[in-house]
Design a protein around this motif. Structure first.
Motif, PDB file in Angstrom:
ATOM      1  N   GLY A 159      -8.476   4.769 -36.903  1.00  0.00           N
ATOM      2  CA  GLY A 159      -9.434   3.735 -36.507  1.00  0.00           C
ATOM      3  C   GLY A 159     -10.873   4.168 -36.623  1.00  0.00           C
ATOM      4  N   LYS A 162     -13.157   2.895 -39.509  1.00  0.00           N
ATOM      5  CA  LYS A 162     -13.711   1.542 -39.620  1.00  0.00           C
ATOM      6  C   LYS A 162     -15.240   1.586 -39.619  1.00  0.00           C
ATOM      7  CE  LYS A 162     -13.774   0.514 -34.654  1.00  0.00           C
ATOM      8  NZ  LYS A 162     -13.263  -0.364 -33.595  1.00  0.00           N
ATOM      9  N   GLU A 163     -15.799   2.704 -39.097  1.00  0.00           N
ATOM     10  CA  GLU A 163     -17.245   2.900 -39.158  1.00  0.00           C
ATOM     11  C   GLU A 163     -17.614   3.365 -40.570  1.00  0.00           C
ATOM     12  OE1 GLU A 163     -19.292   2.160 -36.813  1.00  0.00           O
ATOM     13  OE2 GLU A 163     -17.770   1.686 -35.300  1.00  0.00           O
ATOM     14  N   LYS A 212      -4.110   1.120 -34.626  1.00  0.00           N
ATOM     15  CA  LYS A 212      -5.190   0.299 -34.072  1.00  0.00           C
ATOM     16  C   LYS A 212      -6.473   0.489 -34.870  1.00  0.00           C
ATOM     17  CE  LYS A 212      -7.435  -0.867 -29.706  1.00  0.00           C
ATOM     18  NZ  LYS A 212      -7.498  -0.563 -28.248  1.00  0.00           N
ATOM     19  N   ASP A 213      -7.084  -0.620 -35.252  1.00  0.00           N
ATOM     20  CA  ASP A 213      -8.376  -0.639 -35.950  1.00  0.00           C
ATOM     21  C   ASP A 213      -8.348   0.094 -37.290  1.00  0.00           C
ATOM     22  OD1 ASP A 213      -9.566  -2.052 -33.861  1.00  0.00           O
ATOM     23  OD2 ASP A 213     -10.097  -0.213 -32.794  1.00  0.00           O
TER      24      ASP A 213
END
Length: 420
Positions: A159, A162-163, A212-213
């Motif tokens: 996750g 995602k940045e 997640k993410d």
């Protein structure tokens, strides 16, 4: 011994080819590397459990090895020579045999190519290498503790990518991608260094993968390379993969693949939707998985960063809180002047918690240590301590009367007696 299930029919050809994503790659990995039912129980490798067919394949592979010159005489410190009086050799060879449906010639080819890859990748020296990516340590992929049967556990969470800035720093060009692959192999090799490779021993790891993410599109190239690399060079080294925080579409995808997987393959996958992570990881009633003191706090356990470096943690007591129920945990026999420290966690929290100290004396006053407060689902475990002034007991209250959902929980405590 029970008969293995029949080989499933191949899946029908779709009218449109499926787009290869990280998720479809995971499912494809299961169907290609675990095509046939297992002739012996996972993680056993005891000579008495091997069928005549398996023994014959093992002997055939040893015969082929006797007339083959390999680039390495050992793998992970295990001799590859059939003449070596080392039962770890059989365990290792059986892993390559299983990965190739017990075809000795194909298994030898896989072993040979894997050794050649280790030379070109410099895998044998990777554990001592400073690859960098310190910001990924303990976040993206890391070994932490073991399961209830002693398998080392590797956690994977993507996750953070995602940045965009983090993604560019790690996967911005081919050189960075290659460095990431080396780093990920290094993590796996750390896990392998913890294995015994002994009949009846701990011979594989557990993978916990947090979806997640996860930026699926961006990670497609990296994830496919990792999966291919692991499939080709690390056969049968994962006992089980537990997917947590699984989005709904992954469950749908898995249900589409599931009918075409063998029972043994399906037994290697565990799917946990978001909100069911804690009860899935804790499992047991002989389904096994991971004790709460080894589960990281971000996944509803009691293990904080650095805890395991001090040695095995103190075991936690596990319990359940039914929907509509209030549970009082009483820790009795505390001396005056003693200090009690406690940890407590409830999967998914979303309930009320409080702590009180009740003196043994009839005229004593109950002391409120922690006022009743709502604990949200995202909160980490409670960690607190109290030094008593007089003998008594600690009462920890878990109030789930506002919910119909049953929740799993765990707690532990330490009492330091008063100094004289």
């Amino acid at each position: 011994m029970s008969q293995p299930p029949p080989t499933p029919l191949p899946p029908p050809s779709p009218s449109k080819p499926l787009k290869k994503t990280f998720l479809t790659s995971l499912m494809a990995a299961a169907t290609t590397t675990l095509r046939s039912p297992s002739p012996y129980k996972e993680d056993t490798y005891l000579p008495s459990s091997l069928t005549p067919t398996t023994q014959s394949s093992l002997q055939h592979l040893k015969t082929l090895l006797s007339s083959t010159t390999l680039t390495h005489s050992s793998l992970w410190g295990i001799p590859l020579s059939p003449s070596a009086a080392d039962d770890r050799t059989d365990v290792l060879l059986l892993k390559f045999l299983r990965a190739r449906d017990f075809n000795a010639q194909d298994s030898l080819s896989m072993l040979t190519k894997s050794l050649q890859w280790r030379d070109s990748f410099k895998a044998d020296s990777i554990l001592s290498e400073d690859i960098g990516f310190k910001e990924l340590e303990g976040v993206v992929a890391y070994m932490s503790g073991c399961d209830r049967e002693g398998h080392p556990v590797c956690y994977n969470a993507y996750g953070v990518f995602k940045e965009k800035g983090v993604y560019e720093r790690v996967f911005g060009d081919d050189e960075k991608m290659e460095r990431f692959l080396r780093w990920r192999v290094q993590v796996l090799e750390r896990g392998i260094s913890l294995l015994q490779f002994k009949p009846g021993g701990v011979n594989s790891i557990i993978q916990v993968t947090d979806l997640k993410d996860m930026p699926k599109r961006e990670l497609r190239v990296a994830s496919n390379q990792i999966l291919a690399l692991f499939q080709d060079n690390y056969p049968e080294l994962v006992a089980k993969t537990i997917f947590i925080n699984v989005p709904w579409y992954f469950s749908v995808l898995y249900s589409m693949f599931s009918p075409f997987l063998t029972q043994r393959t399906k037994s290697k996958f565990v799917i946990a939707r978001e909100g069911c992570v804690v009860e899935t990881l804790y499992k047991d009633a002989l389904g096994r998985y991971i004790r709460p003191e080894y589960v990281p706090v971000q996944y509803g356990g009691l293990s904080r960063p650095g805890d395991l470096q001090a040695g095995p943690p103190k075991p936690a007591s596990e319990f359940t809180v039914k929907g509509g129920e209030k549970v009082n945990l009483e820790i009795e026999g505390i001396e005056g002047g003693a200090t009690i420290t406690w940890d407590i966690v409830v999967g998914g929290w979303d309930l009320d918690y409080s702590a009180e100290y009740e003196p043994s004396a009839e005229d004593g006053y109950t002391v409120t240590i922690e006022k009743t407060r709502r604990i949200s689902a995202s909160d980490e475990p409670i960690h607190n301590s109290y030094t008593s002034r007089e003998p008594g007991k600690m009462v920890l209250s878990i109030d789930n009367t506002g919910s119909r959902r049953r929740k799993v929980a765990a707690y532990r405590y330490f009492v330091r007696r008063p100094s004289i």
